[in-house]
Design a protein around this motif. Sequence first.
Motif, PDB file in Angstrom:
ATOM      1  N   PHE A 111      13.091  13.167  11.189  1.00 40.54           N
ATOM      2  CA  PHE A 111      13.401  11.762  11.438  1.00 40.54           C
ATOM      3  C   PHE A 111      14.634  11.633  12.325  1.00 40.54           C
ATOM      4  O   PHE A 111      14.617  10.927  13.338  1.00 40.54           O
ATOM      5  N   GLU A 112      15.699  12.333  11.976  1.00 37.63           N
ATOM      6  CA  GLU A 112      16.932  12.250  12.756  1.00 37.63           C
ATOM      7  C   GLU A 112      16.702  12.726  14.189  1.00 37.63           C
ATOM      8  O   GLU A 112      17.176  12.107  15.148  1.00 37.63           O
ATOM      9  N   VAL A 115      14.598  10.112  16.178  1.00 38.27           N
ATOM     10  CA  VAL A 115      15.377   8.919  16.506  1.00 38.27           C
ATOM     11  C   VAL A 115      16.376   9.224  17.615  1.00 38.27           C
ATOM     12  O   VAL A 115      16.538   8.443  18.564  1.00 38.27           O
ATOM     13  N   ALA A 116      17.027  10.375  17.524  1.00 34.14           N
ATOM     14  CA  ALA A 116      17.995  10.743  18.565  1.00 34.14           C
ATOM     15  C   ALA A 116      17.301  10.928  19.910  1.00 34.14           C
ATOM     16  O   ALA A 116      17.809  10.506  20.954  1.00 34.14           O
ATOM     17  N   ALA A 117      16.106  11.552  19.892  1.00 38.71           N
ATOM     18  CA  ALA A 117      15.376  11.786  21.139  1.00 38.71           C
ATOM     19  C   ALA A 117      14.929  10.475  21.777  1.00 38.71           C
ATOM     20  O   ALA A 117      14.796  10.379  23.001  1.00 38.71           O
ATOM     21  N   ALA A 118      14.703   9.444  20.948  1.00 35.65           N
ATOM     22  CA  ALA A 118      14.241   8.163  21.481  1.00 35.65           C
ATOM     23  C   ALA A 118      15.358   7.362  22.126  1.00 35.65           C
ATOM     24  O   ALA A 118      15.092   6.406  22.859  1.00 35.65           O
ATOM     25  N   LEU A 134       9.767   6.302  11.634  1.00 34.73           N
ATOM     26  CA  LEU A 134       9.823   5.416  10.471  1.00 34.73           C
ATOM     27  C   LEU A 134       8.652   5.639   9.521  1.00 34.73           C
ATOM     28  O   LEU A 134       8.767   5.395   8.312  1.00 34.73           O
ATOM     29  N   GLU A 135       7.524   6.124  10.048  1.00 29.88           N
ATOM     30  CA  GLU A 135       6.375   6.403   9.186  1.00 29.88           C
ATOM     31  C   GLU A 135       6.617   7.583   8.250  1.00 29.88           C
ATOM     32  O   GLU A 135       5.863   7.789   7.297  1.00 29.88           O
ATOM     33  N   ALA A 159      19.945   6.197   4.727  1.00 26.11           N
ATOM     34  CA  ALA A 159      19.571   4.783   4.662  1.00 26.11           C
ATOM     35  C   ALA A 159      20.134   4.026   5.857  1.00 26.11           C
ATOM     36  O   ALA A 159      19.457   3.172   6.454  1.00 26.11           O
ATOM     37  N   GLY A 160      21.378   4.336   6.232  1.00 27.60           N
ATOM     38  CA  GLY A 160      21.973   3.691   7.390  1.00 27.60           C
ATOM     39  C   GLY A 160      21.244   4.029   8.680  1.00 27.60           C
ATOM     40  O   GLY A 160      21.015   3.155   9.533  1.00 27.60           O
ATOM     41  N   LEU A 161      20.856   5.291   8.817  1.00 30.35           N
ATOM     42  CA  LEU A 161      20.107   5.692  10.008  1.00 30.35           C
ATOM     43  C   LEU A 161      18.758   4.991  10.076  1.00 30.35           C
ATOM     44  O   LEU A 161      18.295   4.607  11.153  1.00 30.35           O
TER      45      LEU A 161
END
Length: 659
Positions: A111-112, A115-118, A134-135, A159-161
């Motif tokens: 997930f991390e 998200v970073a790659a996006a 998110l899925e 949760a914050g991420l």
Amino acid sequence: MRVVEFGVLGAVAAWDGSGEPIALRGPRHRAVLARLLVARRKVVPVPRLVEDLWAGDPPADAVGAVRTFVAGLRRALEPERPRRTPSRLLVTEGPGYALRTEPAHVDAWRFEHTVAAAAGLSPAQAAPRLTEALELWRGPAYADFAEEPWARAERSRLAGLRLAAVERHAEARLALGAAADVAADLDAHVAEHPWREDGWQLLAVALYRSGRQADALSVLRRARELLREHLGVEPGPRLSRTEQDILRHAGHLDPGPTGAAAQVWAEASASYESMVPLRARTRLESTAVLMRDLAVTGGGGLEAARRHRAAAVAAAEQLGDPQLTARVIGVYDVPAVWTRSDDPDQAARLVGAAERTLRLLPPGAHEAARTRLLATVAVESRGILPEGTRALQAAHQAVAGARRLEDANLLVFALNGLFMQSFERAGLSARRDGIGAEIAEVAARHGLFTYEVLGRLIRMQAHSATADFAAADGHAAAADALAERHELPLVAVFTTWYRALRTAATEPPHRGEAAYREAARSLTGAGMPGLEHGLLPLALLCLRLHHGLPVTADPHTDWGPYEPFVRPLLLLAEGQERDAVRLLAGVPEPPGDLLYEALWSLLARAAIQVGDRALMRRARSALEPARGELAGAASGLLTAGPVADHLDTLAAAFTVHAS
């Protein structure tokens, strides 16, 4: 080694490579696993585990209990590990234990990374990546350990991420014109998290772009009241600025996607959504076409394309219409230049579906569909030896069929399959250069730019094999130019690695190592695990072999699929000759792919060191046809030096052992 997937975005769980849940025994076992996952591959000392598991009130035999829990976890996670052999997943190190799983095998870490790659992508590229990220969430992180102090910080961080990712996802979808849907999602988001100013601001913009200016202003007033009530603070400048922008109808808040192309896409996709029935067969074919285009947009697109393509093929088969299935399978004629599959299980399922569909098509009809299915079998069946296999037969049949039909699109696809099956022995770079030349020529003549790139990359590989770097440079530059013109970002992965190979082959080893490490950065987010897994350490090992440097490696290095061919050399470097001999006795044949000569070179050096004459003879026989090439350079990625050097070393070793 068995692949184990771990989940912490929800209750802590583990699954095997087929997706089946792994029983984790009792709550203490799960707690140990969760605590090690929180540590993110770092060692957790046993006293710390005792303290965390029993919250300062441990039983007298707590240390023994921890060891029992660890032993139980090891049996669950690695059931096929021989007794008394060390675990390679849940390892004992120094004063405690560590879980040495790969980042890709833990949902929170994936997930991390996603998200970073996006973060640096366009909205069209970022939205599917963030959807994918998110899925992964099944519930609150470490849900079954919500009350544990040791999990609190990690739960809060994740949760914050997630909240930030939800908002960035909404922002990307807003840019793509989905204002009404985004408004509905964000309304629930801010109701649950009223302190998130970014959420309120995005909701206001989404409502404004949906033609609901009064609602947008009302939302901003509600945000101001809630922030004062919950936090006792005034809204930040972004919310205030958004309110002013809405009141004066600022241009950048103009509803809908920006730009003519984006507007056309939004309107066309909306029309398609409303006009084509939900279960129409047309949708399956459209999905396959869309996935073909998506696959060349970048790492996230490639990963999503593979996933949705497989689902579309399965759905087509369920409908029982072989002609539809043939079209859904065959339309995905995405060029393939790397000879190891990114998802072998999925590839096997696709080959199976293609073969079943071939048998179901009426005889003597649908020749183009048959040819596409045969080409699919050849492309998806990668790394197969020896000559005469079904895949090679399918490749030749596909090329012959495409030539009869005089179909340029079909011919380049079929030639791609023939390229994938051109590894029945070493030293075939000239043959592949011919295939690449024909692909490039046909593609250029008919405007098939993705295949023109493929032809150039194949020729780049072939000329690398013969150390003709001037010619390889030209093909790499041509591929880069085409990629820039047609927005094909994944091409740079191969040309970057080629330039690292050239550096490794022509400059001092420290420059080669630096070039390889820099090239490895291009693989981040590329969506090509079949290429990425184990490649960098293999390249560095081959570099040391080429320059006659001692073999060294971090004991925790993940060699991926190259482990069987590397491990004997590593054992010998550690003085463990008996174990090396045992491994060499059962070492498999290197797969027929772009690294065939490189892997045989590694085995040859190990065989020489232990005096294994039978394996030395096999290595010599395998490598002799490539005497004039650089070992491994046919990949366009790495090299272990001239094949002739390895053959000469083998010849000298035979002389020594004979005397």
